[in-house]
Design a protein around this motif. Structure first.
Motif, short mmCIF file in Angstrom:
data_model
loop_
_atom_site.label_atom_id
_atom_site.label_comp_id
_atom_site.label_asym_id
_atom_site.label_seq_id
_atom_site.Cartn_x
_atom_site.Cartn_y
_atom_site.Cartn_z
N GLN A 640 0.83 -1.20 0.00
CA GLN A 640 0.00 0.00 0.00
C GLN A 640 0.86 1.25 0.00
OE1 GLN A 640 -2.31 -0.77 3.53
NE2 GLN A 640 -3.99 -1.73 2.38
N LEU A 641 1.94 1.23 0.77
CA LEU A 641 2.85 2.37 0.82
C LEU A 641 3.56 2.56 -0.52
CD1 LEU A 641 4.33 4.64 2.28
CD2 LEU A 641 5.89 2.93 3.24
N ALA A 642 3.96 1.44 -1.13
CA ALA A 642 4.63 1.54 -2.44
C ALA A 642 3.69 2.15 -3.48
CB ALA A 642 5.09 0.15 -2.88
N ASP A 643 2.41 1.76 -3.46
CA ASP A 643 1.45 2.34 -4.40
C ASP A 643 1.26 3.83 -4.12
OD1 ASP A 643 1.12 -0.10 -5.57
OD2 ASP A 643 -0.86 -0.52 -4.71
N CYS A 644 1.19 4.19 -2.85
CA CYS A 644 1.02 5.60 -2.48
C CYS A 644 2.21 6.43 -2.94
CB CYS A 644 0.84 5.71 -0.98
SG CYS A 644 0.56 7.41 -0.40
N VAL A 645 3.41 5.90 -2.71
CA VAL A 645 4.62 6.61 -3.11
C VAL A 645 4.65 6.77 -4.64
CG1 VAL A 645 7.13 6.36 -3.31
CG2 VAL A 645 6.01 5.98 -1.11
N SER A 646 4.20 5.74 -5.35
CA SER A 646 4.18 5.81 -6.82
C SER A 646 3.23 6.91 -7.29
CB SER A 646 3.74 4.46 -7.39
OG SER A 646 3.66 4.51 -8.79
N VAL A 647 2.05 6.99 -6.65
CA VAL A 647 1.08 8.04 -7.01
C VAL A 647 1.69 9.41 -6.71
CG1 VAL A 647 -1.13 9.07 -6.38
CG2 VAL A 647 -0.95 6.60 -6.70
N ALA A 648 2.31 9.57 -5.56
CA ALA A 648 2.89 10.86 -5.18
C ALA A 648 4.02 11.26 -6.14
CB ALA A 648 3.41 10.78 -3.75
N LYS A 649 4.86 10.31 -6.50
CA LYS A 649 5.98 10.63 -7.40
C LYS A 649 5.49 11.04 -8.79
CE LYS A 649 9.65 7.96 -7.31
NZ LYS A 649 10.49 6.75 -7.28
N ASN A 650 4.35 10.49 -9.20
CA ASN A 650 3.81 10.82 -10.52
C ASN A 650 3.01 12.12 -10.53
OD1 ASN A 650 4.91 8.56 -11.79
ND2 ASN A 650 3.15 7.27 -11.23
N GLU A 651 2.79 12.68 -9.36
CA GLU A 651 2.07 13.96 -9.26
C GLU A 651 3.02 15.11 -9.60
OE1 GLU A 651 -0.23 16.75 -9.27
OE2 GLU A 651 -1.26 14.91 -8.61
N SER A 652 2.67 15.88 -10.62
CA SER A 652 3.57 16.94 -11.08
C SER A 652 3.52 18.18 -10.17
CB SER A 652 3.22 17.34 -12.52
OG SER A 652 1.85 17.75 -12.59
N ASP A 653 2.38 18.39 -9.53
CA ASP A 653 2.24 19.57 -8.67
C ASP A 653 2.93 19.30 -7.32
OD1 ASP A 653 0.74 22.23 -8.12
OD2 ASP A 653 0.26 20.92 -6.40
N LEU A 654 3.90 20.15 -6.97
CA LEU A 654 4.69 19.95 -5.77
C LEU A 654 3.82 19.98 -4.52
CD1 LEU A 654 7.43 19.63 -4.38
CD2 LEU A 654 7.66 22.13 -4.40
N GLU A 655 2.89 20.93 -4.42
CA GLU A 655 2.04 21.02 -3.23
C GLU A 655 1.18 19.77 -3.08
OE1 GLU A 655 1.61 23.30 -0.74
OE2 GLU A 655 3.48 24.21 -1.49
N ARG A 656 0.59 19.34 -4.20
CA ARG A 656 -0.25 18.16 -4.16
C ARG A 656 0.57 16.92 -3.82
NH1 ARG A 656 -4.35 15.41 -2.66
NH2 ARG A 656 -4.99 13.75 -4.08
N ARG A 657 1.79 16.86 -4.38
CA ARG A 657 2.68 15.72 -4.11
C ARG A 657 2.97 15.62 -2.62
NH1 ARG A 657 8.20 16.49 -6.79
NH2 ARG A 657 6.83 16.75 -8.59
N ARG A 658 3.27 16.74 -2.00
CA ARG A 658 3.60 16.71 -0.57
C ARG A 658 2.36 16.44 0.28
NH1 ARG A 658 8.39 21.27 0.23
NH2 ARG A 658 9.98 20.00 -0.84
N GLU A 659 1.20 16.88 -0.18
CA GLU A 659 -0.04 16.59 0.54
C GLU A 659 -0.31 15.08 0.55
OE1 GLU A 659 -4.78 17.84 0.51
OE2 GLU A 659 -3.49 18.33 -1.18
N ILE A 660 -0.14 14.42 -0.62
CA ILE A 660 -0.34 12.97 -0.69
C ILE A 660 0.67 12.26 0.22
CG2 ILE A 660 -0.17 10.95 -2.20
CD1 ILE A 660 -1.09 12.80 -4.51
#
Length: 837
Positions: A640-660
């Protein structure tokens, strides 16, 4: 707390021990007839006395053969270990005639009822006669009688019932009423093939470990132990077998030249997916178990993790030679034969170029073994590639021919045999049998596919002696519990159908595989023995009669292929290399609740169990299965953590990435650490041997960097800040205080002192660790202060000086408001040690 303060605590314990010091109604008599010089008769009498003492709280008397003829033991029960040639009584003559119809290892035990002494002055209440055809039949008799007392034997130690005393101080009027026992093994060769390569197994066994395990094998009626030697690369050779030339061997078996070799250690790394880690860096309190940063075999003392110079290469092989000499000699003193060998062809031995000189090198191998540690057999291991192929057939045939030539030239005392993953190449499993010289003792093989397949049907056609080797556990699942009772018994039955002369078992761990080994061992002596028979007997022994029936059904329902399997050789994470018991990020493990429902059923039995020993054994299995469940939960959250990290890394918006990362990934990281801590806490609570210490190292340095280190590093990058403390694994031990005595000797030689290693796991160090020692026939215990080996660790040593007679001891760790003992039954039942005559 020092010795003086300890004595006041100790005084409280003396009172309890006095309850068990009543005179016994049992006399044990042994025959002096012994042509071997081993004094098996007296040793057997001392062993039976010990088991009467620990299981009934009574100390039997011991006497020579004149005792049974005198009137000194009126109204007492007599057990007589008598040689069949001794015809002092009519009853013994009857037993002798029965033995003549049994095999060379046949043993007969009979209760003959009342016995009137020849002078007619008195009558013994019951005469039990034990006799046999083998020169050490006395020991087989003693251990079989111990089983009648409820004692069972396993590699990790004796399984002894809690003492239950009625108002008269005795459990039964007679210890051994109405016995009519025949012991006649179904296989001539019975034993173990403990496999080198991983810290969970024989790589970390000490001399004392071997002596303890060989002693347990003897109690179980086993008579063989064999080894395998790897040399896969120039940096991965094991020092069990040295490959060299005769000119490089000294007269005492030491060598003048050598190559790099090593067994597993905490700093070796690079192989089987392990990473090198200092034990001082271990999390979850793991460092408490290890006295040094580089922990491994005592063979490598002064060269850990591996030798780096020619002098160190030589030193390791010479230390290995001395080590194996002690092991082989001790095994021989118990009637246990040993084997060692290399994998064919010898030209694959990476550290030595033997091309075209195989005969010379085999002469060197044989000469060195004959001088250093003369085993009983040297067996050549067939290629592992023959599981599904037929390569190197010609090279192996040349190796066999070269071995025979070298054998004829050296004329060593040991015999030759084969072993391997199959009896022969895949296109002709009987090929090796056809080309093998008749003088070779046996052809042996592991069952294929790590035991998932039954013994090879080709064994039906093999003409040489056949030794079949089931797997008690497999290395892909090595970090998790495995229960293979039913499968093991099926393989034993097939071996009988194939008319095999030998039945061995491959394994790494000891206590974890106790059920299947105990079941297998029973089937070596009893035709038609079933898994239902085993689980009923085992549950009663392990947990007591109160929950035996229910526990037997529970374990029978989950064993073999029905037990969940949360680990495998290959991991789904690229961060975890292939190796034994790899963990994987796997969402399928999130549906764990139904698969582990049996744990709630087992826990529900806890309140019905009576006695500290039975309770402790139930706790062991509860910790074992909770550890297994926590593995699955950890793998689920890792995925679950690996999937979450993958979603966060693919998020281009820095604020949204850090929020995830902060709101979703970080809580998962905290859950991962919590579950990993729970997993390791249960593993540490079940740890009682070097093998389980090796499993901790396996998890920590093999899969740990994947599910802890890497996910933490990526999350730091995503968050742009350090992780909070709750998202980092702690170095603190997370469980209640726990004592580990990794090596438990139950016998010592009469000129031998005993050094006991004690490991104390606790969040805070104990005020003191004291060993209390007394003669087996005494209430007076003497305290010995344990010495801390390394500051900041939990490893202690206590040296017991040479004892003239049998003795008992227990260890007490004092934490002020809490005290923890080993064994858990102390001081009512202590650890006993018999001094060999």
């Amino acid at each position: 707390m020092g010795i003086a303060a300890a004595m006041s605590t100790f005084a409280l314990y003396c009172f309890c021990l006095a309850f068990f010091r009543h005179g016994s109604a049992l006399t044990i008599v042994y025959d002096d007839f012994d042509t071997t010089g081993h004094h098996f008769g007296l040793l057997a009498a001392k062993e039976l006395r010990r088991y009467v003492f620990v299981s009934r709280g009574e100390l039997a008397q011991i006497g020579g053969p004149a005792t049974v003829l005198s009137s000194a033991h009126c109204d007492k029960e007599i057990v007589w270990f008598v040689h069949p040639s001794n015809r002092l009584t009519v009853q013994v003559g009857i037993v002798a005639r029965e033995l003549s119809l049994m095999g060379p290892e046949g043993v007969r035990v009979r209760s003959l009822g009342k016995y009137v002494t020849p002078d007619g002055n008195c009558t013994a209440s019951n005469l039990v006669v034990c006799s046999g055809n083998h020169n050490s039949f006395h020991l087989r008799c003693a251990y079989r009688l111990a089983e009648e007392l409820g004692v069972r034997f396993a590699l990790h130690g004796d399984i002894i019932p809690d003492i239950s005393i009625n108002n008269n101080g005795h459990v039964h009027d007679l210890f051994f009423p109405n016995l009519d026992i025949r012991v006649d093994p179904l296989f001539a060769v019975r034993g173990l093939q403990p496999y080198h390569d991983f810290p969970d197994g024989v790589d970390w066994w000490t001399r004392d470990d071997f002596k303890a395990i060989l002693t347990q094998m003897n109690k179980m009626g086993m008579n063989f132990m064999g080894f395998h030697t790897y040399c896969k690369t120039d940096d991965y050779c094991e020092p069990t077998v040295w490959v060299g030339l005769k000119d490089d061997i000294n007269e005492d078996g030491t060598v003048k030249r050598a190559y790099r070799s090593a067994y597993a250690s905490t700093l070796r790394g690079a192989y089987w997916g392990y990473t090198a880690q200092n034990t001082s860096d271990y999390k979850f309190g793991g460092k408490l178990m290890f006295e040094s940063d580089c922990y491994g075999s005592e063979v490598q003392q002064g060269a850990c993790p591996q030798p780096m110079t020619m002098e160190e290469n030589i030193m390791v092989f010479n230390q290995a030679g001395a080590f194996w000499k002690d092991v082989v000699e001790y095994a021989r003193s118990l009637g246990i034969k040993t084997a060692t060998g290399n994998q064919a062809p010898l030209s694959d031995w990476h550290s030595v170029n033997t091309t075209g000189r195989a005969v010379e090198y085999y002469e060197g191998i044989f000469s060195r073994i004959e001088k250093a540690y003369p085993v009983d057999y040297y067996w050549l291991w067939m290629p592992e590639g023959w599981l599904g192929g037929s390569g190197q057939v010609d090279e192996v045939a040349l190796d066999i021919k070269a071995m025979q030539q070298a054998y004829d030239a050296v004329k060593p005392s040991f015999g030759l045999a084969t072993c391997g993953w199959t009896p022969g190449p895949s296109n002709n499993r009987t090929y090796i049998d056809a080309i093998l010289p008749e003088s070779w003792v046996a052809l042996s093989s592991l069952d294929a596919r790590v035991g998932m397949e039954p013994p090879d049907p080709a064994f039906k056609q093999i003409k040489h002696q056949k030794w079949i080797i089931p797997w008690l556990e497999d290395d892909p699942g090595l970090t998790a519990p495995q229960l293979w009772v039913n499968r093991t018994l099926e393989h034993v039955n097939l071996a009988l159908q194939y008319e095999a002369e030998g039945l061995l078992a491959i394994h790494w761990r000891t206590r974890d595989i106790a059920p299947q080994l105990m079941a297998m061992n029973k089937a070596l002596f009893e035709s038609g023995y079933s898994s239902n028979d085993f689980w009923k007997d085992w549950a009663r022994t392990e947990f007591g009669p109160e929950i035996a029936e229910t526990a037997a059904i529970l374990f029978s329902d989950i064993e073999s292929f029905r037990l969940p399997r949360p680990v495998n050789w290959s991991s789904k994470s690229h961060l975890v290399g292939g190796g034994p018991g790899s963990l994987s990020p796997d969402l399928s493990f999130c549906d764990w609740s139904s698969k582990y429902a049996f744990l709630d059923d087992l826990q529900a039995l806890r309140e019905s169990v009576k006695g500290p020993a039975a309770t402790d054994r139930l706790q062991y299995w509860l910790h074992t299965f909770r550890y297994m469940r926590a593995i699955a939960m950890t793998e689920c959250i890792w995925a679950q953590l690996a999937d979450c990290v993958s979603v966060a890394k693919n998020e281009s918006d820095l604020e949204r990435r850090r929020e995830i990362a902060n709101k979703t990934c970080l809580p998962l990281r905290v859950m991962l650490v919590e579950n990993a801590t729970d997993m390791m806490a249960h593993l540490l609570q079940k740890t009682g041997s070097t093998g389980e210490m090796g499993t901790f190292m396996n998890i920590h340095s093999h899969s740990g960097p994947g599910f802890l280190n890497a996910s933490g590093e990526v999350l730091v990058e995503l968050l742009g800040q350090s992780l909070p403390p709750e998202a980092m694994p702690s170095s603190q031990y997370p469980g209640p205080p726990h004592i580990i005595v990794p090596t438990v000797r139950t016998t010592v030689n009469r000129d031998e002192s005993l050094s006991i290693k004690v490991i104390v796991l606790s969040a805070q160090p104990p005020h003191s660790v004291i060993l209390y020692l007394a003669r087996i026939d005494s209430e007076k215990f003497s305290p010995f202060q344990a010495k801390l080996v390394t500051e900041g660790r939990g490893v202690y040593r206590i040296d017991i000086p040479r004892q003239l007679g049998d003795f008992q001891y227990y260890v007490l760790a004092d934490f002020g408001k809490q005290q923890v003992t080993f064994p858990v039954t102390a001081p009512q039942q202590c650890q006993t040690v018999v001094v060999q005559p």
